[in-house]
Structure formats: C-alpha cells, structure tokens
Design an enzyme around this catalytic site. Sequence first.
Site, short mmCIF file in Angstrom:
data_model
loop_
_atom_site.label_atom_id
_atom_site.label_comp_id
_atom_site.label_asym_id
_atom_site.label_seq_id
_atom_site.Cartn_x
_atom_site.Cartn_y
_atom_site.Cartn_z
N LYS A 1 -0.53 6.26 9.97
CA LYS A 1 0.33 5.08 10.21
C LYS A 1 1.71 5.28 9.58
O LYS A 1 2.73 5.06 10.23
CB LYS A 1 -0.32 3.81 9.61
N ARG B 1 -4.14 -6.89 7.10
CA ARG B 1 -5.25 -6.03 6.70
C ARG B 1 -6.59 -6.74 6.84
O ARG B 1 -7.64 -6.14 6.65
CB ARG B 1 -5.01 -5.76 5.24
N ARG C 1 -2.70 15.47 1.39
CA ARG C 1 -1.47 14.65 1.42
C ARG C 1 -0.70 14.77 0.11
O ARG C 1 -1.27 14.77 -0.97
CB ARG C 1 -1.82 13.19 1.67
N ARG D 1 -1.47 10.82 -4.44
CA ARG D 1 -1.73 9.40 -4.71
C ARG D 1 -3.03 9.23 -5.48
O ARG D 1 -4.03 9.87 -5.16
CB ARG D 1 -1.78 8.62 -3.40
N ARG E 1 -12.07 2.97 0.36
CA ARG E 1 -11.02 2.46 1.26
C ARG E 1 -11.51 2.45 2.71
O ARG E 1 -11.20 1.53 3.47
CB ARG E 1 -9.75 3.30 1.12
P1 AP5 Z 1 -0.33 9.06 6.53
O1 AP5 Z 1 0.74 8.87 7.56
O2 AP5 Z 1 0.11 9.08 5.10
O3 AP5 Z 1 -1.53 8.05 6.76
P2 AP5 Z 1 -1.57 6.46 6.59
O4 AP5 Z 1 -2.35 5.92 7.74
O5 AP5 Z 1 -0.21 5.88 6.36
O6 AP5 Z 1 -2.46 6.41 5.29
P3 AP5 Z 1 -2.40 5.46 4.00
O7 AP5 Z 1 -3.39 6.07 3.03
O8 AP5 Z 1 -1.01 5.26 3.49
O9 AP5 Z 1 -2.96 4.15 4.55
P4 AP5 Z 1 -3.63 3.02 3.77
O10 AP5 Z 1 -3.69 2.02 4.84
O11 AP5 Z 1 -4.91 3.31 3.10
O12 AP5 Z 1 -2.65 2.83 2.52
P5 AP5 Z 1 -1.51 1.77 2.20
O13 AP5 Z 1 -0.43 2.48 1.52
O14 AP5 Z 1 -1.20 0.90 3.36
O15 AP5 Z 1 -1.09 10.46 6.90
C1 AP5 Z 1 -2.09 10.98 6.05
C2 AP5 Z 1 -1.89 12.50 5.89
O16 AP5 Z 1 -2.16 13.16 7.13
C3 AP5 Z 1 -0.45 12.89 5.51
O17 AP5 Z 1 -0.49 13.96 4.60
C4 AP5 Z 1 0.17 13.32 6.87
O18 AP5 Z 1 1.19 14.30 6.67
C5 AP5 Z 1 -1.03 13.88 7.60
N1 AP5 Z 1 -1.00 13.65 9.06
C6 AP5 Z 1 -0.68 12.46 9.68
N2 AP5 Z 1 -0.83 12.58 11.03
C7 AP5 Z 1 -1.27 13.88 11.25
C8 AP5 Z 1 -1.61 14.61 12.44
N3 AP5 Z 1 -1.53 14.05 13.66
N4 AP5 Z 1 -2.03 15.89 12.30
C9 AP5 Z 1 -2.12 16.46 11.06
N5 AP5 Z 1 -1.78 15.84 9.91
C10 AP5 Z 1 -1.38 14.55 9.99
O19 AP5 Z 1 -2.30 0.82 1.15
C11 AP5 Z 1 -2.66 1.31 -0.14
C12 AP5 Z 1 -3.34 0.18 -0.91
O20 AP5 Z 1 -2.42 -0.93 -1.07
C13 AP5 Z 1 -4.57 -0.45 -0.23
O21 AP5 Z 1 -5.77 0.27 -0.49
C14 AP5 Z 1 -4.58 -1.86 -0.86
O22 AP5 Z 1 -5.10 -1.82 -2.17
C15 AP5 Z 1 -3.08 -2.19 -0.95
N6 AP5 Z 1 -2.58 -2.90 0.25
C16 AP5 Z 1 -1.63 -2.46 1.12
N7 AP5 Z 1 -1.43 -3.36 2.08
C17 AP5 Z 1 -2.27 -4.39 1.82
C18 AP5 Z 1 -2.52 -5.63 2.48
N8 AP5 Z 1 -1.87 -5.99 3.61
N9 AP5 Z 1 -3.47 -6.46 1.94
C19 AP5 Z 1 -4.14 -6.12 0.81
N10 AP5 Z 1 -3.93 -4.97 0.14
C20 AP5 Z 1 -3.00 -4.10 0.65
#
Ligand code: AP5
Length: 210
Positions: A13, A88, A123, A156, A167
């Site tokens: 994402k 979420r 990552r 991270r 997660r």
């Molecule tokens: P990446 O693009 O980093 O993946 P992502 O989907 O953004 O993963 P996140 O871990 O950031 O998502 P998340 O939803 O768990 O975390 P968030 O920060 O929102 O890609 C992953 C890896 O793969 C990278 O290394 C990339 O280079 C590689 N890659 C990507 N596409 C590829 C491809 N096609 N081929 C090969 N490699 C590829 O949330 C973190 C925490 O914050 C949550 O756990 C929660 O505690 C809190 N939080 C955030 N938002 C909320 C909310 N709305 N409500 C409550 N808590 C929240």
Amino acid sequence: MKLILLGPPGAGKGTQAQILATKLGVPTISTGDILRAAVKNGTPVGLEAKGYMDRGELVPDAVVIGVFLDRISQDDCKHGYIFDGMPRNLAQAQELDRQGIQIDTALSIEISDAEIEKRLTGRRVCPDCAATFHVESDPPQKDDVCDRCDSVLIIRVDDEAETVKQRLAVYHAETEPLKDYYKGQGKLITVQNINGIEETTAAVLKALGI
Ligand code: AP5
C-alpha cells in the site's frame, strides 16, 4: 482522485501510494506514518499509540480519527487524496461516511500471508522521510542509506516475525471485512500484488482506468 488503499500489512500500500501520489499530484495520508512520527517526537498521541503499534494491534479509534481529521483538514487535501491505512475497521469507515468524506474508489491489494512474511523481512524504511525500500526487490542505491534524504535506513519494530503474525490476524478479523463494506457501496476494486513493483503499479493504473 479520492482513493482508499486496502490490503494486509506489507501488501504494498505504502509503495503504490508513493508512486500514485507523484503521478496524480495528490497527497498520501498514511495513518501509520503519522503515528510513527508522533512516536518519534514523543507527543501525547505517540506515547499512547506506541504500545499498540509495537504489539501489532490497532491504535484506539478515537486517537487515530483525531489525527486523521486534523491532517485532512489541511489545504493540500482539497483536490484529492490517497488514504493508506485508513479506515482500518468498520467503525472508522462509518466515521468517514458520517464526516462526509467522499471516496471514489477503495482499491484492495491482494497478496498471500506467506508472501507477506517474506516481504516484511526484507523491508527497510527511512525514519526521517518514511521512504520504503526492499533489500531485493527495491534496494536503495547505497546499502542502508535513504535515496531521498541520506538518512540511515532502519527495520520497523513491528516487522519482527511474531508481530507480523499478529498484524495479519488483526487484518483478517477487522480490516478485511471492509472489502464487503465498499463492495456494497459499489466502490471496491481488487488488484493482485504481482512480484515486481512496476508490474503491480501497471496493474493498479489499469484497474483505476488511468
Ligand atoms: P509496503 O509498501 O511497505 O507495504 P504496506 O502495505 O504499506 O505495509 P505496512 O506494513 O506499512 O502496512 P500496515 O498496514 O501494516 O502498516 P501501517 O504503517 O499502516 O511494502 C512492503 C515491502 O514489500 C517493502 O519493502 C516494499 O519495497 C516491498 N514491495 C512492495 N510491493 C512489492 C512488489 N510488487 N514486489 C516486490 N516487493 C514489493 O500501520 C502500522 C501500525 O499503525 C498498525 O499496526 C497500527 O498499530 C497503527 N495504525 C495505522 N493506521 C491505523 C488505523 N487507521 N487505526 C488503528 N491503528 C492504525
């Protein structure tokens, strides 16, 4: 363009949001990045959020919705946005509707749990500008150094294997049902995360009709 990106942790994402934001000239609103910045700066929101994030749990709705509404009230969101990580759960989706926040499309990036575990192990992220890399599929030009701002890249805290499992469990229980919610509104599109970032971007652009 008013877009929600749905998908499990590590689905890509953030990676696709960065690419689309540049292409479309709209900001990405990543609640994860906002919360990580709050933790880093030791703000009251950060102090409250840190334990939940480190354990791989959702931060309480009241905290997240507060910082999110504050962010989207800023001028750069007037002509469109990409939401990465918000909503979420059902309560957050209903709150967006209640606030009159319009969405054109909810795009769900689909990928297996096994593939996610591999992706998150490799990552690396920038603690200063939030740029994301991968040691194999998207390496930085210099090992462990951010291409954008020269900061030293980090792993991270929540990418530790046990936390990733937690997660994923939270995703399947609380976030995945949002696909039905947006399907019911006629706004859901799904795209497979293909191995390769450019290939996935091409599939996303095709699905969005861009
Ligand atoms: P990446 O693009 O980093 O993946 P992502 O989907 O953004 O993963 P996140 O871990 O950031 O998502 P998340 O939803 O768990 O975390 P968030 O920060 O929102 O890609 C992953 C890896 O793969 C990278 O290394 C990339 O280079 C590689 N890659 C990507 N596409 C590829 C491809 N096609 N081929 C090969 N490699 C590829 O949330 C973190 C925490 O914050 C949550 O756990 C929660 O505690 C809190 N939080 C955030 N938002 C909320 C909310 N709305 N409500 C409550 N808590 C929240």
